[in-house]
Scaffold this motif. Structure first.
Motif, PDB file in Angstrom:
ATOM      1  N   ASP A  34       1.053  -1.208  -0.102  1.00  0.00           N
ATOM      2  CA  ASP A  34      -0.050   0.016  -0.119  1.00  0.00           C
ATOM      3  C   ASP A  34       0.910   1.389  -0.045  1.00  0.00           C
ATOM      4  OD1 ASP A  34      -1.386   2.015   1.625  1.00  0.00           O
ATOM      5  OD2 ASP A  34      -3.108   0.659   0.904  1.00  0.00           O
ATOM      6  N   ARG A  35       0.714   2.093  -0.827  1.00  0.00           N
ATOM      7  CA  ARG A  35       1.494   3.477  -1.036  1.00  0.00           C
ATOM      8  C   ARG A  35       1.482   4.114   0.144  1.00  0.00           C
ATOM      9  NH1 ARG A  35       1.623   6.267  -6.906  1.00  0.00           N
ATOM     10  NH2 ARG A  35       3.754   7.481  -6.361  1.00  0.00           N
ATOM     11  N   LYS A  36       0.266   4.371   0.821  1.00  0.00           N
ATOM     12  CA  LYS A  36       0.234   5.392   1.869  1.00  0.00           C
ATOM     13  C   LYS A  36       0.794   4.582   3.117  1.00  0.00           C
ATOM     14  CE  LYS A  36      -3.426   7.387   4.933  1.00  0.00           C
ATOM     15  NZ  LYS A  36      -4.753   7.483   5.105  1.00  0.00           N
ATOM     16  N   LEU A  37       0.635   3.234   3.317  1.00  0.00           N
ATOM     17  CA  LEU A  37       1.400   2.675   4.361  1.00  0.00           C
ATOM     18  C   LEU A  37       2.886   2.562   4.118  1.00  0.00           C
ATOM     19  CD1 LEU A  37      -0.881  -0.449   4.825  1.00  0.00           C
ATOM     20  CD2 LEU A  37      -0.747   1.821   6.367  1.00  0.00           C
ATOM     21  N   ALA A  38       3.533   2.639   3.088  1.00  0.00           N
ATOM     22  CA  ALA A  38       4.990   2.577   2.659  1.00  0.00           C
ATOM     23  C   ALA A  38       5.430   4.068   3.060  1.00  0.00           C
ATOM     24  CB  ALA A  38       5.136   2.439   1.350  1.00  0.00           C
ATOM     25  N   TYR A  39       4.470   5.024   2.955  1.00  0.00           N
ATOM     26  CA  TYR A  39       4.888   6.253   3.133  1.00  0.00           C
ATOM     27  C   TYR A  39       4.935   6.626   4.548  1.00  0.00           C
ATOM     28  CZ  TYR A  39       5.050  11.583   3.744  1.00  0.00           C
ATOM     29  OH  TYR A  39       5.253  12.800   4.263  1.00  0.00           O
ATOM     30  N   GLN A  40       4.070   6.078   5.574  1.00  0.00           N
ATOM     31  CA  GLN A  40       3.948   6.115   6.967  1.00  0.00           C
ATOM     32  C   GLN A  40       5.092   5.409   7.676  1.00  0.00           C
ATOM     33  OE1 GLN A  40      -0.032   4.790   7.416  1.00  0.00           O
ATOM     34  NE2 GLN A  40      -1.201   6.705   7.240  1.00  0.00           N
ATOM     35  N   GLN A  41       5.353   4.475   6.814  1.00  0.00           N
ATOM     36  CA  GLN A  41       6.516   3.460   7.597  1.00  0.00           C
ATOM     37  C   GLN A  41       7.789   4.449   7.494  1.00  0.00           C
ATOM     38  OE1 GLN A  41       7.119  -0.277   5.702  1.00  0.00           O
ATOM     39  NE2 GLN A  41       8.814  -0.806   6.724  1.00  0.00           N
ATOM     40  N   LEU A  42       7.985   5.061   6.417  1.00  0.00           N
ATOM     41  CA  LEU A  42       9.187   6.025   6.446  1.00  0.00           C
ATOM     42  C   LEU A  42       9.156   7.158   7.597  1.00  0.00           C
ATOM     43  CD1 LEU A  42      11.817   6.918   5.127  1.00  0.00           C
ATOM     44  CD2 LEU A  42      10.262   8.262   3.378  1.00  0.00           C
ATOM     45  N   GLN A  43       7.909   7.671   7.620  1.00  0.00           N
ATOM     46  CA  GLN A  43       7.856   8.778   8.544  1.00  0.00           C
ATOM     47  C   GLN A  43       7.888   8.189  10.124  1.00  0.00           C
ATOM     48  OE1 GLN A  43       7.195  12.231   7.690  1.00  0.00           O
ATOM     49  NE2 GLN A  43       8.029  10.980   5.831  1.00  0.00           N
ATOM     50  N   GLN A  44       7.413   6.987  10.288  1.00  0.00           N
ATOM     51  CA  GLN A  44       7.908   6.391  11.766  1.00  0.00           C
ATOM     52  C   GLN A  44       9.159   6.082  11.843  1.00  0.00           C
ATOM     53  OE1 GLN A  44       5.158   3.071  11.629  1.00  0.00           O
ATOM     54  NE2 GLN A  44       3.430   4.201  11.471  1.00  0.00           N
ATOM     55  N   ALA A  45      10.073   5.811  10.850  1.00  0.00           N
ATOM     56  CA  ALA A  45      11.587   5.655  10.952  1.00  0.00           C
ATOM     57  C   ALA A  45      12.248   6.879  11.491  1.00  0.00           C
ATOM     58  CB  ALA A  45      11.924   4.797   9.743  1.00  0.00           C
ATOM     59  N   VAL A  46      11.677   7.848  10.874  1.00  0.00           N
ATOM     60  CA  VAL A  46      12.707   9.443  11.139  1.00  0.00           C
ATOM     61  C   VAL A  46      12.884   9.533  12.459  1.00  0.00           C
ATOM     62  CG1 VAL A  46      12.637  11.567  10.815  1.00  0.00           C
ATOM     63  CG2 VAL A  46      11.961  10.178   8.882  1.00  0.00           C
ATOM     64  N   PRO A  47      11.829   9.678  13.423  1.00  0.00           N
ATOM     65  CA  PRO A  47      12.197   9.843  14.582  1.00  0.00           C
ATOM     66  C   PRO A  47      13.071   8.750  15.647  1.00  0.00           C
ATOM     67  CG  PRO A  47       9.941   9.332  14.561  1.00  0.00           C
ATOM     68  CD  PRO A  47      10.466   9.584  13.204  1.00  0.00           C
ATOM     69  N   VAL A  48      12.952   7.784  14.981  1.00  0.00           N
ATOM     70  CA  VAL A  48      13.785   6.387  15.496  1.00  0.00           C
ATOM     71  C   VAL A  48      15.322   6.747  15.199  1.00  0.00           C
ATOM     72  CG1 VAL A  48      14.322   4.047  15.613  1.00  0.00           C
ATOM     73  CG2 VAL A  48      12.082   5.191  15.590  1.00  0.00           C
ATOM     74  N   LEU A  49      15.432   7.312  13.986  1.00  0.00           N
ATOM     75  CA  LEU A  49      16.903   7.669  13.446  1.00  0.00           C
ATOM     76  C   LEU A  49      17.243   8.576  14.291  1.00  0.00           C
ATOM     77  CD1 LEU A  49      18.936   7.590  11.438  1.00  0.00           C
ATOM     78  CD2 LEU A  49      17.931   9.021  10.124  1.00  0.00           C
TER      79      LEU A  49
END
Length: 243
Positions: A66-81
């Motif tokens: 799912d395109r939207k979920l792929a984007y959300q997954q990236l956004q969730q990774a940013v604060p972890v980084l």
């Protein structure tokens, strides 16, 4: 007798003119011959430097059908980084998040050709950390991959180690190589009982920036950014007149 005296003066003048011409020609010939006698030498200089600036680059990404979920997954990774980098002692002004890129990945048919069916979507974002503490960047490069344990899809690139005053050093080391060329030419001239004259021509070789104790050489020059400690080498070919 009077006629002979009348001829004597012009002949004397002519003889004197010929003698002067011969002397002038001899001096010019000698000077030209001296100018043609040159010695060509190659001088070199090397200096060791320690990098004072380092850059670590990498990419995080999210992948989903799912395109939207792929984007959300990236956004969730940013604060972890960012939290990981903060724990490593890096400040916000040392961290740069670059443009987000998204694209579909298509399925591949059994014969190896790409179909029009979308397999999944990928959203990725590059980042880079810049620091004058090169050892801290080196440690980061060895630990960034551990983010996979936190569920982060991360790709870590080789860190770059730079020397911020490289342009100033290039000028100084080329001057040192030219000085070395002159010293070599002087020793050769002295050994043959001659003296060194003015510089006739000089050609600067490309500068080699290599890892310490490396023997790498390239006609186009080497600009190493993989090692913290480097050797910078300059070569100058110079031709001097010898007297």
């Amino acid at each position: 007798m009077k006629e002979k005296n009348n001829l004597l003066l012009p002949l004397s003048i002519l003889s004197a003119a010929i003698l002067i011409s011969v002397i002038i020609f001899s001096l010019v010939w000698k000077s030209a011959k001296s100018a043609q006698q040159t010695i060509t030498v190659t001088g070199s200089a090397k200096q060791e430097v320690t990098s004072d600036l380092a850059i670590q680059r990498g990419t995080i990404q999210g992948t989903n059908k799912d395109r939207k979920l792929a984007y959300q997954q990236l956004q969730q990774a940013v604060p972890v980084l960012l939290k990981f980098l903060e724990a490593k002692g890096f400040k916000n002004d040392q961290i740069e998040l670059l443009t987000i890129n998204g694209y579909p990945v298509y399925e591949t048919a059994p014969n190896g050709t790409m179909t029009q069916n979308i397999s999944h979507y990928v959203y990725s974002q590059r980042f880079q950390i810049t620091s004058k503490d090169v050892d801290k960047i080196k440690d980061l490069s060895l630990t960034l991959s551990s983010l996979v344990e936190k569920g982060i899809d991360v790709n870590v690139e080789m860190p770059e180690y730079l020397y911020s005053k490289i342009d100033e050093l290039k000028v100084a080391i080329q001057a040192a190589a030219a000085k070395n060329a002159k010293e070599r030419a002087e020793k050769i001239a002295e050994a043959t009982g001659r003296s060194l004259g003015p510089l006739r021509s000089a050609r600067m070789g490309v500068i080699q920036i290599t890892p310490k104790n490396s023997n790498l050489v390239s006609d186009y020059g080497i600009n190493d950014n993989t090692s913290i400690v480097k050797d910078i080498t300059a070569v100058v070919s110079a031709a001097f007149e010898i007297n």
